[in-house]
Design an enzyme around this catalytic site. Structure first.
Site, PDB file in Angstrom:
ATOM      1  N   GLU A   1      49.272  24.223  75.942  1.00  0.00           N
ATOM      2  CA  GLU A   1      49.500  25.641  76.188  1.00  0.00           C
ATOM      3  C   GLU A   1      48.746  26.046  77.445  1.00  0.00           C
ATOM      4  O   GLU A   1      47.560  25.727  77.605  1.00  0.00           O
ATOM      5  CB  GLU A   1      49.009  26.459  74.996  1.00  0.00           C
ATOM      6  CG  GLU A   1      49.537  27.855  74.951  1.00  0.00           C
ATOM      7  CD  GLU A   1      50.832  27.980  74.162  1.00  0.00           C
ATOM      8  OE1 GLU A   1      51.331  29.106  74.033  1.00  0.00           O
ATOM      9  OE2 GLU A   1      51.322  26.941  73.672  1.00  0.00           O
TER      10      GLU A   1
ATOM     11  N   GLU B   1      46.174  34.946  67.732  1.00  0.00           N
ATOM     12  CA  GLU B   1      47.568  35.095  67.336  1.00  0.00           C
ATOM     13  C   GLU B   1      47.839  34.511  65.956  1.00  0.00           C
ATOM     14  O   GLU B   1      48.674  35.017  65.216  1.00  0.00           O
ATOM     15  CB  GLU B   1      48.480  34.417  68.365  1.00  0.00           C
ATOM     16  CG  GLU B   1      49.940  34.705  68.150  1.00  0.00           C
ATOM     17  CD  GLU B   1      50.838  34.062  69.195  1.00  0.00           C
ATOM     18  OE1 GLU B   1      52.038  34.377  69.218  1.00  0.00           O
ATOM     19  OE2 GLU B   1      50.342  33.235  69.969  1.00  0.00           O
TER      20      GLU B   1
ATOM     21  N   THR C   1      44.000  26.283  66.339  1.00  0.00           N
ATOM     22  CA  THR C   1      44.252  27.647  66.806  1.00  0.00           C
ATOM     23  C   THR C   1      45.640  27.714  67.433  1.00  0.00           C
ATOM     24  O   THR C   1      46.040  26.805  68.163  1.00  0.00           O
ATOM     25  CB  THR C   1      43.206  28.054  67.858  1.00  0.00           C
ATOM     26  OG1 THR C   1      41.915  28.034  67.259  1.00  0.00           O
ATOM     27  CG2 THR C   1      43.497  29.449  68.396  1.00  0.00           C
ATOM     28  N   LYS C   2      46.381  28.786  67.137  1.00  0.00           N
ATOM     29  CA  LYS C   2      47.657  29.012  67.817  1.00  0.00           C
ATOM     30  C   LYS C   2      47.377  29.820  69.083  1.00  0.00           C
ATOM     31  O   LYS C   2      46.993  30.977  69.018  1.00  0.00           O
ATOM     32  CB  LYS C   2      48.659  29.752  66.933  1.00  0.00           C
ATOM     33  CG  LYS C   2      50.023  29.805  67.592  1.00  0.00           C
ATOM     34  CD  LYS C   2      51.046  30.503  66.763  1.00  0.00           C
ATOM     35  CE  LYS C   2      52.417  30.327  67.383  1.00  0.00           C
ATOM     36  NZ  LYS C   2      52.458  30.622  68.833  1.00  0.00           N
TER      37      LYS C   2
ATOM     38  N   ARG D   1      53.857  27.700  76.605  1.00  0.00           N
ATOM     39  CA  ARG D   1      53.990  26.281  76.250  1.00  0.00           C
ATOM     40  C   ARG D   1      54.356  25.513  77.515  1.00  0.00           C
ATOM     41  O   ARG D   1      55.276  25.893  78.249  1.00  0.00           O
ATOM     42  CB  ARG D   1      55.076  26.129  75.192  1.00  0.00           C
ATOM     43  CG  ARG D   1      55.225  24.711  74.634  1.00  0.00           C
ATOM     44  CD  ARG D   1      54.108  24.384  73.671  1.00  0.00           C
ATOM     45  NE  ARG D   1      54.274  23.090  73.056  1.00  0.00           N
ATOM     46  CZ  ARG D   1      54.982  22.873  71.935  1.00  0.00           C
ATOM     47  NH1 ARG D   1      55.575  23.886  71.327  1.00  0.00           N
ATOM     48  NH2 ARG D   1      55.061  21.658  71.422  1.00  0.00           N
TER      49      ARG D   1
END
Length: 938
Positions: free
Chosen positions: A333, A428, A274-275, A280
């Site tokens: 993240e 996203e 998953t993004k 970050r």
């Protein structure tokens, strides 16, 4: 901290190099054309510095380095460490104060209103350039400060600014402004504003300094460490150490789509993750201490917690690390977690994950990579090996720290399914990572790909919005409107055009620099300065003018742009209350009039339908297509050559395949001719086939072209050889497709359009060459582009651009407004050819585009006729004698090496000039004054 604080005891080269020397370097680099020449100039300066360093320290170990100069060459890299708190308006006020300028004076107005649209003669949008024009007659010719002095003052400004000591900031600025020359102050201002505009990128400057400088900076984000450790250009840094508490830029993903992944991976296994829509963050841990670094190297540890007892995260995750873990560096993240709904927030939810108070959210860290396991650096190990270390580092805690889940795949369809799931879940996008990829800091082409719906054509809703405002650009976009304020219309009754527009978004990407320049030219005549006290009634901004443009444009003079974005998010900066996330221009809607843009009602409907997300559909898999294999037609079957007798050895030992024949000779007849001349015929080419013959480009021929395995020769070449009983060498005109080996051979004897370097060309050859040029899409240079080439490479050496910007009408017609009434045997006909030879454009009729009218020196009877026409036109033209043109193009022998004198009034009836540069300048000015569609701009 004061500028008069004592310097360090260690001597440095920077104390012996004046700031003026650095400014001279910057001026020289800026004026030089070509990246290679710019780098050569910088390399000499760095070598002189290293020589001075060697003479000063005699090889002793020292911390003195090129850093004092490098930080001024790359001021933007000091952005986080040195926050000066000084912008253009503060500098303007300081300069007005130091120079004792009247607040209402012209120079003070130039400084305070440096972005004014009408200030183009000073370089609108470039404050440093405008300041130089104000300062150049008020400052000494040479400053007195060294590079070390300037850095000391800049450090003092940054420290005092962070301590809110405004008076000391002002004192240090005064010290700099009073002790530097005007040119030095121009560059100082650019350093403070952190934008030098010298045409050398960060990577180019690093490459000149040391081959490993860019890579080392990407790892440690310390300009000073780079300059100290890589002082000797002969010492290479083959292994870059990743160490705890030393920030570095993380590895990045390049833009991708399922087709690209399928092609790059070519069946190899890859991870799909998953993004995450967060920040970050790199987590460094050593015993009970923690550091959190952003993608840019900014330290956010004070928010997340420097120790196990504090912060929004460290105190909650300390006990989850396994006992044997002494140190580690994790990549992941940082997200906001809503504990009540057990959901994760996104950037569109308008909370700052780095804030101390997150409201209803709490900080949660998703880890997807590890770079250091105790003292073991893992960056050079493949990803599939690194992820196994993650499970040995910590035990996940719900809502606080997680390990990113991934699945292993190896097909395009797997990417499509994962991306569609992300769309369904309003995520996203996805990340695709090569299992074998090593971790390369700051690299974007290392085997990681990010896939979002907006990267795939046809998945996103596109919005048609109207440009209503513009923002001046900086850097390479200086002097251009680089960003645009876009709006949507308030609905009106059917049949009426909208008259009021609400601001909606600001867009500044999606177009090339050339497209931006062309777009600026299109709207150049319609921009008006935005006056906050008297804003336009047709354009409504958010209260407080939070997104106030530098200039605005009347909606009826503007145009619609089609914009693509990730989602619609709420925002108080725009009147609609919403804006677009990551918007970019797809295209300019030339087909739509200004009043057909999206309305506020359209926007509300789209937002409610999609929940803000603009991915409106799923990506479909490609279906496999099966069909019955067709039988070979009679015209594709091999000819019966059993009765053909060999009459020549011209094609001896040559194997040839014929794909199709021509009108003059069929496929079967060609195959018989090949056998007649001693060749061998095959129906399908393989590795030993010499070449293929064809006349028409069919699907079969196209497939062979794509394979790029064989030369495909035109039938006409073979028939010419057969008629002459002689094999002629191939030329590019003989080929339908040339293999790589043949192309290499052609490159030695022919140019890119098939013109031979050694053999004389026939008329037929030249026609073919010109046809090749047309078919290649080779760009034809405009007059403006030709002038740029002449200015850069030839300048005064070539006379052929003498009249480059002139649009000339020659008085060889009875009626100048009609193109067909030619005067027979006009004495000016030859002059027209001569003017074209020297760069002028000849206009067939007299219009507003014309900058010069040429009349015969022997017949001035029509002079007043043209003067009368000129008085009636809004754009004036010059009336010039034919003799004046001849004096410029055919100077007397004794004046051939001298500049010609200004033409006399008997030869010119308007604006005499004294040099070719002035001719070009006046012609360019006249062309610029003409309508935008009619004349190129230099």
């Amino acid at each position: 901290m004061d500028v008069n604080d004592p310097p360090s005891a260690e001597p440095s080269v920077a104390e012996n190099v004046t700031f003026g020397d650095l400014v001279t370097l910057l001026e020289k680099i800026q004026r030089t054309h070509g990246n290679a020449k710019k780098r050569e100039i910088l390399a000499k300066f760095i070598q002189h510095w290293r020589d001075a360093h060697h003479n000063l320290h005699k090889g002793k170990k020292t911390t003195d380095s090129f850093y004092p100069a490098m930080r001024l060459l790359l001021p933007h890299l000091e952005r986080e460490r040195l926050a000066y708190g000084i912008k253009e308006h503060m500098l303007a006020r300081l300069l007005i104060d130091v120079l004792c300028l009247g607040k209402d004076s012209a120079d003070a107005s130039k400084l305070m209103h440096y972005k004014a649209v009408k200030a183009t003669q000073f370089g609108a949008g470039d404050f440093a350039n405008i300041a130089y024009f104000v300062l150049k007659n008020r400052c000494p010719e040479k400053g007195t400060l060294t590079i070390a002095d300037v850095n000391t003052s800049l450090d003092a400004i940054a420290v005092n600014n962070s301590s809110k000591k405004k008076e000391l900031v002002r004192k240090n600025m005064m010290h700099l402004l009073r002790n530097l020359a005007a040119l030095e102050q121009k560059w100082l201002i650019r350093m403070i504003l952190k934008d030098l505009k010298i045409g050398l990128s960060q990577q180019s400057i690093f490459a000149v300094f040391h081959p490993d400088a860019d890579e080392m900076y990407n790892v440690n984000n310390s300009l000073e460490k780079v300059c100290i450790q890589l002082h000797d250009p002969n010492l290479r840094s083959h292994e870059i150490a990743i160490s705890v508490f030393s920030p570095f830029s993380p590895m990045l993903g390049e833009f991708g789509n399922p087709d690209k992944i399928s092609k790059v991976m070519a069946g190899k296994q890859f991870f799909i993750e998953t993004k995450f829509d967060g920040e970050r963050m790199l987590l460094h841990k050593q015993k009970g201490e923690y550091k959190y670094f952003s993608r840019s190297g900014t330290d956010y540890s004070k928010y997340f917690g420097c120790t196990k007892y504090e912060g929004s995260l460290s105190q909650y995750i300390h006990n989850c690390f396994h006992e044997e873990i002494n140190s580690c560096i994790l990549d992941g993240e940082m997200l906001g977690y809503h504990s009540a709904t057990k959901t994760f927030g996104s950037k569109a939810d308008h909370y700052d994950i780095k804030a101390r108070d997150l409201g209803e959210y709490q900080a949660c860290y998703f880890v997807f990579d590890i770079l250091l396991y105790n003292d073991l650096v893992l960056s050079n190990r493949p990803l599939q090996e690194r992820v196994h270390f993650l499970k040995k580092v910590f035990q996940p805690i719900d809502g606080r720290i997680h390990i990113s889940e991934f699945k292993i795949a190896n097909s395009r369809d797997a990417c499509i399914d994962a991306l569609n799931n992300a769309i369904d879940n309003r995520e996203e996008g996805i990340m695709v990572k090569d299992c074998e990829s090593i971790y390369r800091p700051s690299a974007r082409r290392g085997g990681w790909f990010k896939l979002k719906p907006e990267y795939v054509d046809g998945l996103m809703d596109q919005l048609d919005v109207l440009i209503v405002g513009g923002f001046w650009g900086i850097g390479h976009r200086g002097g251009l409107m680089s960003h645009f304020l876009c709006a949507v219309a308030l609905p009106t009754p059917t049949g009426k055009k909208p008259s009021v527009f609400w601001s909606f978004c600001k867009v500044g990407s999606g177009y090339t620099k050339k497209e931006l320049i062309d777009f600026n030219k299109k709207l150049a005549d319609y921009w008006q300065p935005f006056d906050r006290k008297n804003p336009p009634s047709s354009i409504i901004l958010a209260s407080g003018f939070k997104e106030q443009p530098d200039a605005w444009i009347e909606p009826s003079k503007s145009c619609i742009v089609q914009v693509k974005a990730a989602e619609i998010v709420s925002s108080g900066r725009f009147k609609t209350g919403y804006t677009l996330r990551f918007p970019r221009v797809e295209k300019i809607r030339e087909d739509k009039p200004w009043f057909e843009c999206m309305t506020t009602e359209d926007l509300d409907d789209l937002r409610q339908k999609s929940g803000g997300k603009l991915a409106n559909r799923l990506l479909r898999r490609k279906k496999a297509i099966t069909q019955e294999r067709p039988k070979v037609g009679a015209n594709f079957q091999a000819a019966d050559t059993s009765q053909v007798k060999q009459e020549s050895d011209m094609l001896c030992n040559k194997e040839i395949c014929v794909y199709n024949g021509s009108k003059e000779c069929s496929k079967a007849e060609l195959e018989k001719l090949i056998v007649k001349f001693g060749g061998k015929v095959v129906q399908n080419p393989d590795s030993i086939t010499n070449f293929v013959l064809a006349d028409k480009v069919t699907v079969r021929v196209n497939n062979l072209v794509k394979a790029n395995s064989h030369d495909i020769v035109k039938v006409s070449w073979f028939l010419k050889c057969a008629q002459a009983f002689q094999l002629f060498p191939w030329t590019p005109q003989d080929m339908i497709h040339a293999s790589q080996g043949t192309v290499t051979h052609f490159q030695k004897d022919f140019d890119q359009f098939g013109d031979s370097y050694t053999q004389p060309s026939t008329i037929a050859d030249l026609k073919q060459v010109f046809n090749n040029i047309d078919q290649s899409g080779f760009p034809r240079l405009t007059s403006s582009e030709i002038a740029d080439v002449e200015e850069e490479y030839f300048q005064d050496e070539s006379p052929y651009g003498l009249f480059r910007f002139c649009r000339v009408y020659i008085d060889n017609k009875l009626d100048p407004l009609v193109a067909t009434t030619q005067i027979p045997h006009s004495p000016l006909d030859l002059l027209a050819l001569e003017l074209r030879y020297f760069g002028a454009s000849i206009e067939p009729i007299l219009t507003n585009n014309v900058s010069h009218v040429i009349i015969d020196k022997g017949d001035l009877s029509r002079l007043y006729f043209f003067k009368d026409i000129r008085r009636q036109q809004t754009q004036k033209f010059h009336i010039i004698s034919s003799q004046w043109i001849k004096d410029w193009t055919h100077p007397p022998p004794d004046l051939a090496e001298l500049a010609l004198p200004s033409p006399t009034p008997t030869l010119v009836w308007t604006a005499p000039w004294s040099s070719s540069h002035e001719i070009k300048a006046a012609a360019a000015a006249a062309a610029t004054a003409a309508p935008a569609a009619a004349a190129p701009v230099a």
